[in-house]
Structures are given as C-alpha cells and as structure tokens.
Design a protein around this motif. Structure first.
Motif, mmCIF file in Angstrom:
data_model
loop_
_atom_site.group_PDB
_atom_site.id
_atom_site.type_symbol
_atom_site.label_atom_id
_atom_site.label_comp_id
_atom_site.label_asym_id
_atom_site.label_seq_id
_atom_site.Cartn_x
_atom_site.Cartn_y
_atom_site.Cartn_z
ATOM 1 N N THR A 10 -1.961 3.046 -3.666
ATOM 2 C CA THR A 10 -1.581 2.319 -2.408
ATOM 3 C C THR A 10 -1.652 3.462 -1.169
ATOM 4 O OG1 THR A 10 -0.137 0.803 -3.630
ATOM 5 C CG2 THR A 10 0.304 1.190 -1.322
ATOM 6 N N PHE A 74 -4.849 -0.683 -2.854
ATOM 7 C CA PHE A 74 -3.878 -1.513 -1.813
ATOM 8 C C PHE A 74 -3.551 -0.644 -0.752
ATOM 9 C CE2 PHE A 74 -2.549 -2.657 -6.058
ATOM 10 C CZ PHE A 74 -2.886 -3.753 -6.450
ATOM 11 N N GLU A 76 -1.584 -0.783 3.005
ATOM 12 C CA GLU A 76 -0.337 -1.467 3.620
ATOM 13 C C GLU A 76 -0.355 -1.345 5.268
ATOM 14 O OE1 GLU A 76 2.540 -2.771 2.908
ATOM 15 O OE2 GLU A 76 3.186 -2.557 1.084
ATOM 16 N N LEU A 100 0.597 -6.206 2.330
ATOM 17 C CA LEU A 100 -0.195 -5.456 1.531
ATOM 18 C C LEU A 100 -1.749 -6.222 1.618
ATOM 19 C CD1 LEU A 100 0.040 -3.431 -0.808
ATOM 20 C CD2 LEU A 100 -0.003 -5.248 -2.273
#
Length: 265
Positions: A10, A74, A76, A100
C-alpha cells in the motif's frame, strides 16, 4: 511453474503528475510516498470499484501464469489531495476517489506494442489469447493493444475491462460457461495456433488455491461499494466460482477462439 502467494503493498499518493486521457476512466500518472511513479486507477471513475476489481484479479492471474505485469499496489488518496487541481473534471474525480484506489508501477520509457512492428511467437500469442478468453478481456485489439515493450520484453497492462459479467446484471453461472465472442477482434489471434497445448498447461497452473488466493486480495470495501449487492464474502465467492467454472469449461472458449482464428487465416 512456481507460484508465490501475492502480497500487495500500500502506497500513499503525494503528487498528481499528469492525466492519461484514455477512454472514460481518466487514469493518471502519480507519485507515491515511496518515490516511484504509478499509473493510478481511480475508484471514482465511470466503472467504479468493479474496474479496480477486474484490474487486480486479471492482472494477478496473468502474473500467476508467468506473464510480465507491472507491480500492482493499493494507493491511498487523502481527502486534501487535489484541492489545488485547476481542472474541474479531474478535481471531481479526485474527490470521488478518496480512500483506497489501485495503481500499477509506471514503466518509464516503454513503447506501445505495434502489431505491424512487433511480433510474438505462436506460443506467447496463444497464451495471451487464452488469458483474455478466460478473464473475458474485451480490450486487446489492434486499436488498443494494452501491451507495452519495455527493455525489449512484452508487458501486459490495463485489465480493467475484464470480468465484464459483473456489469451485465445477467446470471454469472450462464456467463461463466459462454464462449468469448469478442476474441475475433484480438490483436494476436492470427498467431495463436497453440491454444490446445496452452489450455492444458494453464489449467494445471490455475489451481483452486491460486484462484482463491488472488480473489482474497480484493478489499472488502470494493466489494460492498454497491449497497444492492451481497456481503463482501458472498461477492468474493461469486468471483471465485465464476473463475473456477470458466476454467472447468475452458474448451468452450478455446474452440470459439480456434473457430474465429480459422476465419482469419
């Protein structure tokens, strides 16, 4: 062919670099907090999180089958991100995409695959055609190949148009067993002369564990984004069952592709 359980990192988006005005989804090149550039796919775009789900599942299935696919992460997006963006369309997209999202590592310097200039052998062509039949990817045509040449190697990109059964509203059980008519327009179909051999190979690779581990990567919030759908676990099971059913009936889409190829060559 060995398979490693996928683990997606992420990252946090820190800078919007430039839009990629392709189709209606308006992806963008963006910089993340790991100092890398990514092609950012937004949850607030026209097809919503279903396009992100398709990108993730089809992309990681391709990787499991041995294809080169840019790293998927991913991404953010902070609520404050994009407030200074002067383009109203882009600003609206950024506001609708807080939270997300999905991104692919940007292959700097890559060139678009050109079927006139670039060639692939029959085996690789058959493998890509099989993959796109399996995941029902409608977007690998001569007009838009969604393949790149990077460091003299072929990379597959942009799988958000795959798994289109989740847009249709029709029973997934029926669609899982259907042939894939759009394969007639596939840019590599004329060279895909080894589909039977590839079918046997790829069916052995895509075990239930592989399929389930990839589908398990999909975040719950993407699966429950539509209040009319089932729970995240029930939605996840639909994707698993669709893929397992489609794999069990792969002879249907293989024969369709072979029939379409005969009409071309």
């Amino acid at each position: 062919m060995s398979y490693k359980q996928p683990e997606l990192r992420t990252v946090h988006v820190i800078r919007y670099v430039t839009p990629l005005r392709e189709g209606g989804s308006l992806p963008a090149i963006a910089e993340a907090d790991d100092d890398f550039l990514y092609v950012l796919k937004f949850r607030g775009a026209g097809q919503g999180t279903k396009a992100l789900i398709a990108e993730l599942i089809a992309g990681e299935l391709a990787r499991a089958l041995g294809f080169r696919v840019p790293e998927i992460v991913f991404a953010e997006l902070d609520p404050a991100f994009g407030r200074s963006e002067p383009d109203e369309e882009i600003q609206d997209l950024l506001k609708a995409s807080v939270g997300l999202n999905l991104a692919l590592h940007y292959l700097s310097g890559a060139i678009t695959f050109d079927p006139i200039v670039n060639t692939v052998d029959a085996r690789l062509a058959s493998q890509i055609v099989w993959l796109d039949c399996f995941v029902t990817n409608v977007d690998r045509t001569a007009r838009n190949t969604n393949m790149l040449i990077w460091h003299k190697e072929l990379w597959l990109i942009d799988h958000g148009a795959s798994l289109y059964f989740h847009h249709s509203g029709q029973p997934w059980e029926e669609q899982a067993r259907r042939p894939f008519g759009p394969i007639k327009d596939h840019v590599l179909l004329p060279r895909a002369s080894e589909l039977d051999a590839v079918d046997a190979e790829f069916r052995s690779v895509l075990t239930p564990d592989v399929i389930r581990s990839i589908v398990s990567l999909v975040p719950d919030e993407w699966l429950t984004n539509d209040p009319s759908v089932e729970s995240a676990d029930e939605q996840r099971q639909i994707y698993i069952q669709f893929l397992e059913t489609r794999l069990a009936h792969s002879e249907v889409f293989v024969k369709e592709a072979q029939h379409a190829r005969k009409a071309l060559v």
